[in-house]
Design a protein around this motif. Structure first.
Motif, PDB file in Angstrom:
ATOM      1  N   ASN A  64     -18.963  18.489  24.439  1.00  0.00           N
ATOM      2  CA  ASN A  64     -19.963  17.193  24.221  1.00  0.00           C
ATOM      3  C   ASN A  64     -20.996  17.639  22.981  1.00  0.00           C
ATOM      4  OD1 ASN A  64     -18.792  15.935  26.450  1.00  0.00           O
ATOM      5  ND2 ASN A  64     -19.788  17.430  27.656  1.00  0.00           N
ATOM      6  N   PHE A  65     -21.636  16.459  22.339  1.00  0.00           N
ATOM      7  CA  PHE A  65     -22.601  16.904  21.594  1.00  0.00           C
ATOM      8  C   PHE A  65     -23.675  16.003  21.717  1.00  0.00           C
ATOM      9  CE2 PHE A  65     -20.081  13.968  19.016  1.00  0.00           C
ATOM     10  CZ  PHE A  65     -21.147  13.038  18.623  1.00  0.00           C
ATOM     11  N   LEU A  66     -24.897  16.385  21.417  1.00  0.00           N
ATOM     12  CA  LEU A  66     -25.906  15.619  21.543  1.00  0.00           C
ATOM     13  C   LEU A  66     -26.748  15.394  20.215  1.00  0.00           C
ATOM     14  CD1 LEU A  66     -28.220  13.881  23.747  1.00  0.00           C
ATOM     15  CD2 LEU A  66     -29.021  16.141  23.924  1.00  0.00           C
ATOM     16  N   ASP A  67     -27.150  14.552  19.565  1.00  0.00           N
ATOM     17  CA  ASP A  67     -27.548  14.474  18.273  1.00  0.00           C
ATOM     18  C   ASP A  67     -28.870  13.884  18.374  1.00  0.00           C
ATOM     19  OD1 ASP A  67     -27.704  14.581  15.494  1.00  0.00           O
ATOM     20  OD2 ASP A  67     -27.159  12.520  15.528  1.00  0.00           O
ATOM     21  N   LEU A  68     -30.253  14.657  18.185  1.00  0.00           N
ATOM     22  CA  LEU A  68     -31.360  14.512  18.162  1.00  0.00           C
ATOM     23  C   LEU A  68     -31.523  13.465  16.845  1.00  0.00           C
ATOM     24  CD1 LEU A  68     -33.078  17.419  19.637  1.00  0.00           C
ATOM     25  CD2 LEU A  68     -32.094  15.669  20.783  1.00  0.00           C
ATOM     26  N   SER A  69     -32.690  12.675  17.038  1.00  0.00           N
ATOM     27  CA  SER A  69     -33.033  11.692  16.020  1.00  0.00           C
ATOM     28  C   SER A  69     -33.743  12.496  14.669  1.00  0.00           C
ATOM     29  CB  SER A  69     -34.194  10.777  16.460  1.00  0.00           C
ATOM     30  OG  SER A  69     -35.228  11.377  16.848  1.00  0.00           O
ATOM     31  N   ARG A  70     -34.103  13.716  15.127  1.00  0.00           N
ATOM     32  CA  ARG A  70     -34.492  14.550  13.801  1.00  0.00           C
ATOM     33  C   ARG A  70     -34.842  16.048  14.323  1.00  0.00           C
ATOM     34  NH1 ARG A  70     -39.849  16.531  14.899  1.00  0.00           N
ATOM     35  NH2 ARG A  70     -41.343  15.070  15.991  1.00  0.00           N
ATOM     36  N   ASN A  71     -35.161  16.870  13.577  1.00  0.00           N
ATOM     37  CA  ASN A  71     -35.490  18.295  14.033  1.00  0.00           C
ATOM     38  C   ASN A  71     -36.926  18.393  14.719  1.00  0.00           C
ATOM     39  OD1 ASN A  71     -36.786  21.166  12.864  1.00  0.00           O
ATOM     40  ND2 ASN A  71     -34.932  21.151  13.548  1.00  0.00           N
ATOM     41  N   PHE A  72     -36.547  18.744  16.203  1.00  0.00           N
ATOM     42  CA  PHE A  72     -37.443  18.838  16.877  1.00  0.00           C
ATOM     43  C   PHE A  72     -37.972  20.590  17.159  1.00  0.00           C
ATOM     44  CE2 PHE A  72     -36.470  14.462  17.740  1.00  0.00           C
ATOM     45  CZ  PHE A  72     -37.463  13.934  18.254  1.00  0.00           C
ATOM     46  N   GLY A  73     -37.119  21.231  16.963  1.00  0.00           N
ATOM     47  CA  GLY A  73     -37.349  22.601  17.024  1.00  0.00           C
ATOM     48  C   GLY A  73     -36.437  23.215  18.251  1.00  0.00           C
ATOM     49  N   LYS A  74     -36.254  24.440  18.260  1.00  0.00           N
ATOM     50  CA  LYS A  74     -35.221  24.878  19.259  1.00  0.00           C
ATOM     51  C   LYS A  74     -35.815  24.772  20.702  1.00  0.00           C
ATOM     52  CE  LYS A  74     -32.987  28.919  20.793  1.00  0.00           C
ATOM     53  NZ  LYS A  74     -32.716  30.686  20.820  1.00  0.00           N
ATOM     54  N   GLU A  75     -36.873  25.042  20.943  1.00  0.00           N
ATOM     55  CA  GLU A  75     -37.540  24.897  22.362  1.00  0.00           C
ATOM     56  C   GLU A  75     -37.292  23.397  22.906  1.00  0.00           C
ATOM     57  OE1 GLU A  75     -39.105  27.362  23.988  1.00  0.00           O
ATOM     58  OE2 GLU A  75     -38.494  28.565  22.523  1.00  0.00           O
ATOM     59  N   ILE A  76     -37.333  22.541  21.784  1.00  0.00           N
ATOM     60  CA  ILE A  76     -37.349  21.170  22.466  1.00  0.00           C
ATOM     61  C   ILE A  76     -35.837  20.597  22.412  1.00  0.00           C
ATOM     62  CG2 ILE A  76     -37.656  18.640  21.929  1.00  0.00           C
ATOM     63  CD1 ILE A  76     -40.127  20.195  22.713  1.00  0.00           C
ATOM     64  N   ALA A  77     -35.161  21.351  21.724  1.00  0.00           N
ATOM     65  CA  ALA A  77     -33.451  21.048  21.601  1.00  0.00           C
ATOM     66  C   ALA A  77     -33.006  21.638  23.209  1.00  0.00           C
ATOM     67  CB  ALA A  77     -33.003  21.759  20.680  1.00  0.00           C
ATOM     68  N   MET A  78     -33.543  22.526  23.533  1.00  0.00           N
ATOM     69  CA  MET A  78     -33.302  23.207  24.799  1.00  0.00           C
ATOM     70  C   MET A  78     -33.677  22.475  25.978  1.00  0.00           C
ATOM     71  SD  MET A  78     -33.349  27.415  24.670  1.00  0.00           S
ATOM     72  CE  MET A  78     -35.116  27.449  24.123  1.00  0.00           C
ATOM     73  N   ILE A  79     -34.556  21.760  26.226  1.00  0.00           N
ATOM     74  CA  ILE A  79     -34.989  21.044  27.248  1.00  0.00           C
ATOM     75  C   ILE A  79     -34.197  19.726  26.931  1.00  0.00           C
ATOM     76  CG2 ILE A  79     -37.020  19.767  25.885  1.00  0.00           C
ATOM     77  CD1 ILE A  79     -36.642  20.580  29.820  1.00  0.00           C
ATOM     78  N   ALA A  80     -33.692  19.289  25.890  1.00  0.00           N
ATOM     79  CA  ALA A  80     -32.948  18.002  25.961  1.00  0.00           C
ATOM     80  C   ALA A  80     -31.506  18.395  26.329  1.00  0.00           C
ATOM     81  CB  ALA A  80     -32.852  17.639  24.315  1.00  0.00           C
ATOM     82  N   GLY A  81     -30.865  19.531  26.213  1.00  0.00           N
ATOM     83  CA  GLY A  81     -29.858  19.996  26.501  1.00  0.00           C
ATOM     84  C   GLY A  81     -29.739  19.958  28.213  1.00  0.00           C
ATOM     85  N   LEU A  82     -30.820  20.709  28.593  1.00  0.00           N
ATOM     86  CA  LEU A  82     -30.988  20.813  29.953  1.00  0.00           C
ATOM     87  C   LEU A  82     -31.020  19.452  30.766  1.00  0.00           C
ATOM     88  CD1 LEU A  82     -33.925  23.370  30.492  1.00  0.00           C
ATOM     89  CD2 LEU A  82     -31.603  23.745  30.829  1.00  0.00           C
ATOM     90  N   ASP A  83     -31.570  18.320  30.158  1.00  0.00           N
ATOM     91  CA  ASP A  83     -31.519  17.003  30.734  1.00  0.00           C
ATOM     92  C   ASP A  83     -30.179  16.499  30.843  1.00  0.00           C
ATOM     93  OD1 ASP A  83     -34.176  17.159  30.953  1.00  0.00           O
ATOM     94  OD2 ASP A  83     -34.705  16.101  29.176  1.00  0.00           O
ATOM     95  N   PHE A  84     -29.174  17.079  29.962  1.00  0.00           N
ATOM     96  CA  PHE A  84     -27.851  16.314  29.809  1.00  0.00           C
ATOM     97  C   PHE A  84     -26.647  17.256  30.566  1.00  0.00           C
ATOM     98  CE2 PHE A  84     -29.808  13.591  27.007  1.00  0.00           C
ATOM     99  CZ  PHE A  84     -29.119  12.536  26.691  1.00  0.00           C
ATOM    100  N   VAL A  85     -26.882  18.438  30.758  1.00  0.00           N
ATOM    101  CA  VAL A  85     -25.808  19.218  31.334  1.00  0.00           C
ATOM    102  C   VAL A  85     -25.612  18.825  32.709  1.00  0.00           C
ATOM    103  CG1 VAL A  85     -26.091  21.137  29.736  1.00  0.00           C
ATOM    104  CG2 VAL A  85     -27.256  21.083  31.727  1.00  0.00           C
ATOM    105  N   LYS A  86     -24.393  19.125  32.962  1.00  0.00           N
ATOM    106  CA  LYS A  86     -24.031  18.684  34.525  1.00  0.00           C
ATOM    107  C   LYS A  86     -23.351  19.586  35.370  1.00  0.00           C
ATOM    108  CE  LYS A  86     -21.602  14.611  32.164  1.00  0.00           C
ATOM    109  NZ  LYS A  86     -21.438  15.457  30.870  1.00  0.00           N
TER     110      LYS A  86
END
Length: 327
Positions: A64-86
């Motif tokens: 699966n892939f999650l494409d963020l609207s811009r570069n938010f940084g790795k720390e934010i990318a990780m919490i975004a991933g946490l919100d989506f993993v199952k």
């Protein structure tokens, strides 16, 4: 069948994605008793990272892939991933292959033994300069001494987390994030495993010294108020010394008739006290700036698309991101 999620933040990693996928496939194919998903979080890459992720998804439905609207940084990318993993458990892995995917089976074994957070500690760090290793060691030594939280030394984001750890981390929604400290802050049953860290498989590191310094300041200000306490103590000490110096100067003049030194001593004292004041104002400003950012209550991130489906981003601010916000 238990599900294992693998979260991989990616920013301009087109040179390593195929090698990463190959090694991950070998690991997953050897663990047939588990169901796997790989979630790549494309953090605003400007190269061909997103195109490769779309190609890999067509090839393997586990991706699966999650494409963020811009570069938010790795720390934010990780919490975004946490919100989506199952998954029932989550493995966080860097895309650069410095953290070997072959450690995942060992992590899963400890997880099955009852550990909630199986983290990988670096026994050696190939490809890093002695300056970086030394400054890193001194930073963690300082951080451990100034906070009550047991910060783990020589560990990164490479770890396996039980589902309840994931849910705990999702509740921490601050914008100024130091996830390495958050892993320790949430607690739970932890297990350390050792590994030798490899150099990057390809590409360039995204962490220069300025970014590392910024991350270090983030860690200190996020998990300790020690700099503010130092400011208070220094203020008390300097005020006391200034009072003693004043009594000594006045007494020497009245009793011995010595003239008071003029311009040089006056300028030295003014510049010293001015520098100290500016330094401590900067410390206060760091904390004040973080308070300002938190009070704005802005969403942590916005999603452009999730698995080729455009995101609405309707509930970004009210609750953690999930698939219901995808059309």
């Amino acid at each position: 069948m238990k599900k294992i999620s693998i979260l991989i933040p990616a920013f301009n990693e087109e040179e390593v994605l195929y090698s990463l996928y190959s090694r991950l496939s070998n690991v997953m194919d050897g663990l047939i008793e588990y169901d796997f998903e790989i979630l790549f979080v494309n953090d605003g890459s400007s190269d061909g990272t997103l195109s490769i992720l779309k190609f890999l998804r067509e090839k393997d439905e586990r991706i699966n892939f999650l494409d963020l609207s811009r570069n938010f940084g790795k720390e934010i990318a990780m919490i975004a991933g946490l919100d989506f993993v199952k998954g029932d458990a989550l493995v966080i892995l860097d895309a650069d292959l410095q953290d070997p995917p072959e450690l995942i089976p060992e992590m899963i074994r400890y997880w099955e033994d009852g550990y909630d957070d199986v983290y990988a500690k670096r026994r050696s760090r190939t490809g890093e300069t002695w300056v970086k290793k030394w400054t890193s060691a001194q930073y963690y030594k300082l951080l451990r001494k100034t906070t009550r939280i047991p910060i783990q030394e020589d560990t990164g984001d490479f770890r396996l987390l039980d589902r309840r750890c994931v849910e705990a981390l999702k509740k921490l929604r601050e914008t100024q994030r130091y996830t390495k400290g958050m892993f320790s802050w949430i607690g739970y049953n932890k297990k350390e495993i050792l590994f030798d860290r490899d150099p990057r498989a390809a590409g360039q590191t995204k962490w220069n010294y300025l970014k590392l310094i910024d991350l270090a300041i983030e860690g200190i200000t996020s998990f300790t108020t020690f700099p503010l306490r130092v400011s208070s103590i220094a203020g008390i000490v300097i005020s006391f010394l200034a009072f003693v110096f004043m009594i000594w100067t006045v007494g020497k003049t009245l009793l011995l008739g010595d003239p008071v030194s003029g311009y040089p001593s006056l300028m030295a004292v003014i510049l010293f006290l001015g520098g100290i004041q500016l330094l401590f104002l900067g410390v206060i400003g760091e904390y004040l700036g973080r308070i300002f950012n938190e009070t704005k209550k802005r969403p942590l991130y916005f999603v452009n698309e999730y698995n080729n489906e455009k995101a609405t981003n309707r509930v970004q601010n009210e609750e953690p991101q999930n698939e219901r916000s995808i059309k």
